[in-house]
Design a protein around this motif. Structure first.
Motif, PDB file in Angstrom:
ATOM      1  N   ASP A 151       0.827  -1.205   0.000  1.00 20.70           N
ATOM      2  CA  ASP A 151       0.000   0.000   0.000  1.00 20.70           C
ATOM      3  C   ASP A 151       0.862   1.256   0.000  1.00 20.70           C
ATOM      4  O   ASP A 151       2.104   1.181  -0.064  1.00 20.70           O
ATOM      5  CB  ASP A 151      -0.975  -0.007   1.182  1.00 20.70           C
ATOM      6  CG  ASP A 151      -0.273   0.015   2.537  1.00 20.70           C
ATOM      7  OD1 ASP A 151       0.919   0.405   2.608  1.00 20.70           O
ATOM      8  OD2 ASP A 151      -0.915  -0.354   3.537  1.00 20.70           O
ATOM      9  N   ASN A 152       0.228   2.407   0.074  1.00 17.43           N
ATOM     10  CA  ASN A 152       0.949   3.685   0.003  1.00 17.43           C
ATOM     11  C   ASN A 152       1.859   3.930   1.208  1.00 17.43           C
ATOM     12  O   ASN A 152       2.730   4.795   1.155  1.00 17.43           O
ATOM     13  CB  ASN A 152      -0.044   4.841  -0.131  1.00 17.43           C
ATOM     14  CG  ASN A 152      -0.744   4.833  -1.481  1.00 17.43           C
ATOM     15  OD1 ASN A 152      -0.180   4.358  -2.470  1.00 17.43           O
ATOM     16  ND2 ASN A 152      -1.966   5.344  -1.524  1.00 17.43           N
ATOM     17  N   LEU A 153       1.643   3.178   2.288  1.00 21.86           N
ATOM     18  CA  LEU A 153       2.508   3.282   3.464  1.00 21.86           C
ATOM     19  C   LEU A 153       3.609   2.221   3.438  1.00 21.86           C
ATOM     20  O   LEU A 153       4.287   1.997   4.444  1.00 21.86           O
ATOM     21  CB  LEU A 153       1.668   3.142   4.736  1.00 21.86           C
ATOM     22  CG  LEU A 153       0.611   4.234   4.957  1.00 21.86           C
ATOM     23  CD1 LEU A 153      -0.188   3.943   6.228  1.00 21.86           C
ATOM     24  CD2 LEU A 153       1.262   5.612   5.040  1.00 21.86           C
ATOM     25  N   SER A 157       1.153  -6.914   2.074  1.00 21.44           N
ATOM     26  CA  SER A 157       0.103  -7.845   2.493  1.00 21.44           C
ATOM     27  C   SER A 157       0.053  -8.997   1.502  1.00 21.44           C
ATOM     28  O   SER A 157       0.099  -8.793   0.282  1.00 21.44           O
ATOM     29  CB  SER A 157      -1.255  -7.144   2.557  1.00 21.44           C
ATOM     30  OG  SER A 157      -1.606  -6.575   1.300  1.00 21.44           O
ATOM     31  N   TYR A 158      -0.036 -10.199   2.026  1.00 20.17           N
ATOM     32  CA  TYR A 158       0.000 -11.414   1.201  1.00 20.17           C
ATOM     33  C   TYR A 158      -1.405 -11.976   1.059  1.00 20.17           C
ATOM     34  O   TYR A 158      -2.127 -12.127   2.048  1.00 20.17           O
ATOM     35  CB  TYR A 158       0.930 -12.433   1.864  1.00 20.17           C
ATOM     36  CG  TYR A 158       1.102 -13.720   1.093  1.00 20.17           C
ATOM     37  CD1 TYR A 158       1.861 -13.762  -0.066  1.00 20.17           C
ATOM     38  CD2 TYR A 158       0.513 -14.908   1.529  1.00 20.17           C
ATOM     39  CE1 TYR A 158       2.041 -14.935  -0.767  1.00 20.17           C
ATOM     40  CE2 TYR A 158       0.685 -16.092   0.839  1.00 20.17           C
ATOM     41  CZ  TYR A 158       1.454 -16.102  -0.314  1.00 20.17           C
ATOM     42  OH  TYR A 158       1.616 -17.275  -1.008  1.00 20.17           O
ATOM     43  N   ILE A 244       6.852   1.333  -5.084  1.00 22.12           N
ATOM     44  CA  ILE A 244       5.555   1.629  -5.691  1.00 22.12           C
ATOM     45  C   ILE A 244       5.660   2.753  -6.731  1.00 22.12           C
ATOM     46  O   ILE A 244       4.663   3.318  -7.133  1.00 22.12           O
ATOM     47  CB  ILE A 244       4.509   1.999  -4.617  1.00 22.12           C
ATOM     48  CG1 ILE A 244       4.944   3.245  -3.840  1.00 22.12           C
ATOM     49  CG2 ILE A 244       4.276   0.837  -3.672  1.00 22.12           C
ATOM     50  CD1 ILE A 244       3.890   3.722  -2.848  1.00 22.12           C
ATOM     51  N   GLY A 245       6.868   3.061  -7.170  1.00 20.38           N
ATOM     52  CA  GLY A 245       7.043   4.171  -8.100  1.00 20.38           C
ATOM     53  C   GLY A 245       7.342   3.767  -9.522  1.00 20.38           C
ATOM     54  O   GLY A 245       7.946   4.546 -10.278  1.00 20.38           O
ATOM     55  N   ASP A 322       2.836  -3.657 -10.595  1.00 22.14           N
ATOM     56  CA  ASP A 322       3.548  -2.391 -10.393  1.00 22.14           C
ATOM     57  C   ASP A 322       4.304  -2.339  -9.077  1.00 22.14           C
ATOM     58  O   ASP A 322       5.239  -1.545  -8.928  1.00 22.14           O
ATOM     59  CB  ASP A 322       2.571  -1.212 -10.462  1.00 22.14           C
ATOM     60  CG  ASP A 322       2.044  -0.973 -11.870  1.00 22.14           C
ATOM     61  OD1 ASP A 322       2.635  -1.521 -12.824  1.00 22.14           O
ATOM     62  OD2 ASP A 322       1.036  -0.248 -12.014  1.00 22.14           O
ATOM     63  N   VAL A 323       3.915  -3.146  -8.087  1.00 22.05           N
ATOM     64  CA  VAL A 323       4.604  -3.126  -6.788  1.00 22.05           C
ATOM     65  C   VAL A 323       5.588  -4.292  -6.665  1.00 22.05           C
ATOM     66  O   VAL A 323       6.067  -4.591  -5.566  1.00 22.05           O
ATOM     67  CB  VAL A 323       3.598  -3.143  -5.618  1.00 22.05           C
ATOM     68  CG1 VAL A 323       2.656  -1.966  -5.703  1.00 22.05           C
ATOM     69  CG2 VAL A 323       2.824  -4.464  -5.565  1.00 22.05           C
TER      70      VAL A 323
END
Length: 379
Positions: A151-153, A157-158, A244-245, A322-323
């Motif tokens: 996530d953004n933080l 998470s699996y 995440i970029g 993307d992540v």
């Protein structure tokens, strides 16, 4: 600073690869020996002979595994966090299987009854076959993508399950792992034992090598036709880590893109196949020392083939490509990589030196006659 950030990221990819190769050649050989134990040892004395070929080294060889885990935590903390949480049950299974190994080594010969020793033989087999299978399955699932998200933080998470790892390609990769380690161990036992044990070791080692060649070729064909991952855009490789970029897509056969971009990398799969064939030939010719050297290079070829295919991905995400974690954006800070690099150039050569010294000082053939005349000083 010793190196720029980009160079350090690449160096740590190479260092972790070296540690995995060291683990496969040394501790992987121990696992292969245990998997061959009941095939090449028909009597209790013969099985004790097999066990004592690795008795002086098996615990020291596990240093490679511990060092690789520590390096993963220090260099790629995001990968460590995502992998050890996502593969939690698989890792617990490996851990509990590994518990059997020291117990089996130390307790097997304490009581001279068939049932006692037979049970510990199976425990030693399970404690080696399960980790070898799980490690191969885990590597296979990297090519398929692991179901996790960030996530953004930057919290991973699996979304998968343990049984989800046991897919056809994952199992194929696990079998590749088992057969290559058994083939490698067969060369070791043919060199370190004599008489019937050495003959059987060479025979079953050659069987394993033939199975490895077939399975590795099948895996290669499968990878060539599956959806692979490729980076469309990402921040500069000198920038701070940000998983995440970037933008990642999947495409059929994309795992082979690196071989087109850098044709020299084709040497890795060729090395794996060629060394497996040479190991088979040298074993058949009664030259197990050359066979062991060839099987060691075979393992180098296999691991480098996987690394070259995945590069720069370390842990692709099937949930959100993307992540996906790469060696460019899942790393520690510049300062941490520098400090750890200094530690690595000091301690990795030390590990290599004392491992080599131990093998040189304790090198000899282990015979059934020796074991029968030394019932208390050997395993």
């Amino acid at each position: 600073m010793i190196f720029d950030y980009e160079t350090l990221k690449l160096l740590w990819w190479l260092i972790i690869g070296i540690l995995l190769i060291g683990f496969a050649i040394t501790d992987g050989m121990d696992m292969g020996v245990a998997m061959l134990l009941r095939l090449v040892g028909k009597t209790d004395s013969e099985r004790r002979t097999v066990i004592n070929t690795i008795g002086a080294h098996w615990d020291g060889n596990q240093v490679w595994f511990i060092t690789a885990g520590g390096a993963l935590f220090a260099a790629w903390p995001m990968v460590y966090a995502a992998a050890f949480s996502g593969f939690y049950f698989a890792m617990i299974l490996v851990l509990f299987a590994l518990f059997f190994r020291p117990l089996a080594f130390d307790y097997r010969s304490k009581i001279d009854t068939y049932r006692w020793r037979n049970n510990w033989d199976w425990a030693l087999f399970a404690g080696s076959a399960i980790p070898a299978l799980v490690f191969g399955v885990a590597f296979g699932n990297l090519f398929l993508g692991v179901p996790f998200n960030i996530d953004n933080l930057l919290r991973a998470s699996y979304q998968g399950s343990f049984f989800g790892l046991l897919n056809p390609f994952g199992i194929l990769a696990g079998l590749v792992s088992i057969t290559m380690l058994m083939g490698h161990a067969g060369m070791w036992l043919q060199l370190r034992t004599d008489s019937d044990v050495a003959t059987r070791s060479g025979k079953y080692g050659r069987y394993a090598l033939l199975a490895f060649i077939a399975l590795f070729a099948a895996a290669g064909v499968w990878v060539a036709n599956m959806n692979g991952y490729q980076i469309v855009s990402m921040p500069d490789t000198q920038s701070y880590a940000n998983p995440i970029g970037k933008v990642v897509t999947t495409a059929p056969g994309a795992w082979l893109n690196n071989y087109s971009a850098v044709p020299l990398t084709i040497v890795f799969p060729i090395l794996a196949f060629a060394m497996a064939v040479l190991a088979w030939l040298f074993s058949k010719m009664g030259k197990p020392a050359l066979g062991l050297a060839s099987s060691s290079l075979m393992l180098v070829g296999v691991i480098m083939t996987a690394g070259a295919s995945l590069f720069p991905f370390v842990m692709p995400s099937s949930t959100n490509p993307d992540v996906s974690l790469t060696m460019w954006d899942a790393v520690s800070s510049h300062m941490t990589l520098n400090v750890m690099f200094v530690a690595a150039i000091i301690f990795v050569p030390l590990i290599l030196s004392y491992t080599t010294w131990c093998y040189v000082k304790m090198w000899r053939r282990v015979t059934v006659h020796e074991i029968e005349n030394n019932t208390h000083g050997s395993y």
